[in-house]
Design an enzyme around this catalytic site. Structure first.
Site, PDB file in Angstrom:
ATOM      1  N   VAL A  78       5.790  -3.273  -0.715  1.00 50.34           N
ATOM      2  CA  VAL A  78       6.835  -3.809   0.156  1.00 50.34           C
ATOM      3  C   VAL A  78       6.187  -4.887   1.035  1.00 50.34           C
ATOM      4  CG1 VAL A  78       8.426  -3.268   2.051  1.00 50.34           C
ATOM      5  CG2 VAL A  78       8.164  -1.661   0.140  1.00 50.34           C
ATOM      6  N   ARG A  84       8.516  -0.185   6.708  1.00 50.14           N
ATOM      7  CA  ARG A  84       9.108   0.803   7.627  1.00 50.14           C
ATOM      8  C   ARG A  84      10.612   0.605   7.799  1.00 50.14           C
ATOM      9  NH1 ARG A  84       5.263   4.469   9.899  1.00 50.14           N
ATOM     10  NH2 ARG A  84       6.983   5.876   9.615  1.00 50.14           N
ATOM     11  N   ARG A  85      11.274   0.068   6.776  1.00 49.89           N
ATOM     12  CA  ARG A  85      12.742  -0.046   6.803  1.00 49.89           C
ATOM     13  C   ARG A  85      13.357   0.734   5.649  1.00 49.89           C
ATOM     14  NH1 ARG A  85      13.812  -6.460   8.118  1.00 49.89           N
ATOM     15  NH2 ARG A  85      12.418  -6.552   9.909  1.00 49.89           N
ATOM     16  N   GLU A 110      -1.995   6.542  -9.008  1.00 49.02           N
ATOM     17  CA  GLU A 110      -3.226   6.707  -8.236  1.00 49.02           C
ATOM     18  C   GLU A 110      -3.023   6.101  -6.855  1.00 49.02           C
ATOM     19  OE1 GLU A 110      -4.434   4.978 -11.442  1.00 49.02           O
ATOM     20  OE2 GLU A 110      -4.975   6.873 -12.381  1.00 49.02           O
ATOM     21  N   TYR A 122       4.694   9.265  -1.064  1.00 49.37           N
ATOM     22  CA  TYR A 122       4.708  10.027  -2.312  1.00 49.37           C
ATOM     23  C   TYR A 122       4.866  11.531  -2.041  1.00 49.37           C
ATOM     24  CZ  TYR A 122       3.125   5.599  -4.225  1.00 49.37           C
ATOM     25  OH  TYR A 122       3.042   4.270  -4.561  1.00 49.37           O
TER      26      TYR A 122
HETATM   27  C1  COA Z   1       3.464   2.265   1.000  1.00 52.99           C
HETATM   28  C2  COA Z   1       4.680   1.349   1.152  1.00 52.99           C
HETATM   29  C3  COA Z   1       5.214   0.972  -0.245  1.00 52.99           C
HETATM   30  C4  COA Z   1       5.780   2.088   1.934  1.00 52.99           C
HETATM   31  O1  COA Z   1       6.932   1.251   1.983  1.00 52.99           O
HETATM   32  P1  COA Z   1       7.832   1.149   3.303  1.00 52.99           P
HETATM   33  O2  COA Z   1       9.074   0.448   2.955  1.00 52.99           O
HETATM   34  O3  COA Z   1       7.040   0.595   4.413  1.00 52.99           O
HETATM   35  O4  COA Z   1       8.072   2.690   3.615  1.00 52.99           O
HETATM   36  P2  COA Z   1       9.421   3.386   4.119  1.00 52.99           P
HETATM   37  O5  COA Z   1       9.981   2.660   5.294  1.00 52.99           O
HETATM   38  O6  COA Z   1      10.324   3.561   2.955  1.00 52.99           O
HETATM   39  O7  COA Z   1       8.875   4.782   4.606  1.00 52.99           O
HETATM   40  C5  COA Z   1       8.931   5.909   3.779  1.00 52.99           C
HETATM   41  C6  COA Z   1       7.930   6.919   4.291  1.00 52.99           C
HETATM   42  O8  COA Z   1       6.616   6.486   4.001  1.00 52.99           O
HETATM   43  C7  COA Z   1       5.745   6.866   5.089  1.00 52.99           C
HETATM   44  N1  COA Z   1       5.185   5.667   5.722  1.00 52.99           N
HETATM   45  C8  COA Z   1       5.570   4.379   5.501  1.00 52.99           C
HETATM   46  N2  COA Z   1       4.793   3.568   6.235  1.00 52.99           N
HETATM   47  C9  COA Z   1       3.938   4.348   6.910  1.00 52.99           C
HETATM   48  C10 COA Z   1       2.893   4.091   7.812  1.00 52.99           C
HETATM   49  N3  COA Z   1       2.573   2.835   8.158  1.00 52.99           N
HETATM   50  N4  COA Z   1       2.185   5.141   8.297  1.00 52.99           N
HETATM   51  C11 COA Z   1       2.491   6.397   7.952  1.00 52.99           C
HETATM   52  N5  COA Z   1       3.484   6.714   7.102  1.00 52.99           N
HETATM   53  C12 COA Z   1       4.188   5.705   6.593  1.00 52.99           C
HETATM   54  C13 COA Z   1       6.599   7.658   6.066  1.00 52.99           C
HETATM   55  O9  COA Z   1       6.545   9.017   5.694  1.00 52.99           O
HETATM   56  C14 COA Z   1       7.950   7.109   5.794  1.00 52.99           C
HETATM   57  O10 COA Z   1       8.976   7.981   6.122  1.00 52.99           O
HETATM   58  P3  COA Z   1       9.450   8.104   7.664  1.00 52.99           P
HETATM   59  O11 COA Z   1       9.683   6.711   8.130  1.00 52.99           O
HETATM   60  O12 COA Z   1      10.684   8.941   7.541  1.00 52.99           O
HETATM   61  O13 COA Z   1       8.328   8.766   8.377  1.00 52.99           O
HETATM   62  C15 COA Z   1       4.325   0.072   1.968  1.00 52.99           C
HETATM   63  O14 COA Z   1       3.741   0.476   3.187  1.00 52.99           O
HETATM   64  C16 COA Z   1       3.402  -0.863   1.249  1.00 52.99           C
HETATM   65  O15 COA Z   1       3.836  -1.706   0.453  1.00 52.99           O
HETATM   66  N6  COA Z   1       2.088  -0.739   1.550  1.00 52.99           N
HETATM   67  C17 COA Z   1       1.080  -1.583   0.928  1.00 52.99           C
HETATM   68  C18 COA Z   1       1.004  -1.369  -0.553  1.00 52.99           C
HETATM   69  C19 COA Z   1       0.734   0.070  -0.896  1.00 52.99           C
HETATM   70  O16 COA Z   1      -0.109   0.720  -0.299  1.00 52.99           O
HETATM   71  N7  COA Z   1       1.448   0.545  -1.919  1.00 52.99           N
HETATM   72  C20 COA Z   1       1.264   1.895  -2.449  1.00 52.99           C
HETATM   73  C21 COA Z   1       0.058   1.859  -3.314  1.00 52.99           C
HETATM   74  S1  COA Z   1      -0.182   3.381  -4.146  1.00 52.99           S
END
Ligand code: COA
Length: 166
Positions: A78, A84-85, A110, A122
């Protein structure tokens, strides 16, 4: 951060013309990003590659490899400004639904132990740890392990709908 209305979210098959925008996100959010070549190879190999738009901008993308009844989630990302949306959680839900529609049984992936956001995302979706691949990823100092996670796509309500499909 408020969630983007789901009605504005669209998932489309990634095309080669999307790769420049994908790379712009990838380079910003990973210390060791995939290259343009990695995405082009994935597309040309026939991997399942998605982009997610909110009507104005590319908010995320995913790459999956289907093999027999397993699907490997190779990349789920994302954009930094869109995190965080709930885009990540919703994209994962979409990917799980799509894998079920293709009759996959297990989703594997992984993740770095240091990736708190990914691990939490996850875990919330029901993934369980299968094992550890030692020194799998490059890291700032040496290597980092990978946690191997798996989701049984047909546990809970899914098992019933699959039986009815047969
Ligand atoms: C991991 C990733 C895909 C999450 O996407 P996102 O849109 O930010 O996450 P969401 O808003 O849907 O949050 C879903 C849940 O993920 C967790 N989460 C997301 N960001 C987080 C953060 N910065 N710290 C802790 N938990 C987090 C929380 O449990 C969250 O649920 P909650 O808000 O009810 O607590 C995004 O942070 C990302 O692209 N990170 C970099 C790439 C990456 O690491 N991809 C996964 C590789 S395996």
């Amino acid at each position: 951060m408020s969630a983007v209305p789901q009605s504005r979210i669209q998932y489309q098959t990634m095309r080669e013309t999307d790769v420049a925008a994908v790379i712009a996100i990838e380079d910003r959010i990973y210390e060791f990003p995939w290259t343009r070549g990695n995405f082009l190879d994935s597309l040309r190999a026939g991997y399942t590659c998605w982009v997610c738009h909110d009507g104005q901008t590319l908010v995320g993308y995913a790459v999956l490899m289907h093999a027999a009844d397993e699907v490997q989630l190779l990349n789920l990302s994302v954009a930094a400004a869109q995190q965080r949306r709930r885009h990540g959680a919703r994209m994962l839900e979409f990917l799980v639904d799509n894998a079920r529609a293709r009759k996959a049984v297990t989703m594997l992936l992984e993740v770095r132990p240091s990736n708190t956001a990914g691990r939490q995302l996850y875990a919330n979706a029901g993934f369980r740890q299968l094992g550890v691949r030692r020194d799998y990823y490059p890291a700032a100092t040496g290597r980092e392990d990978a946690l191997v996670l798996a989701l049984d796509l047909w546990s809970k309500a899914g098992s019933m709908s699959r039986r009815l499909d047969l």
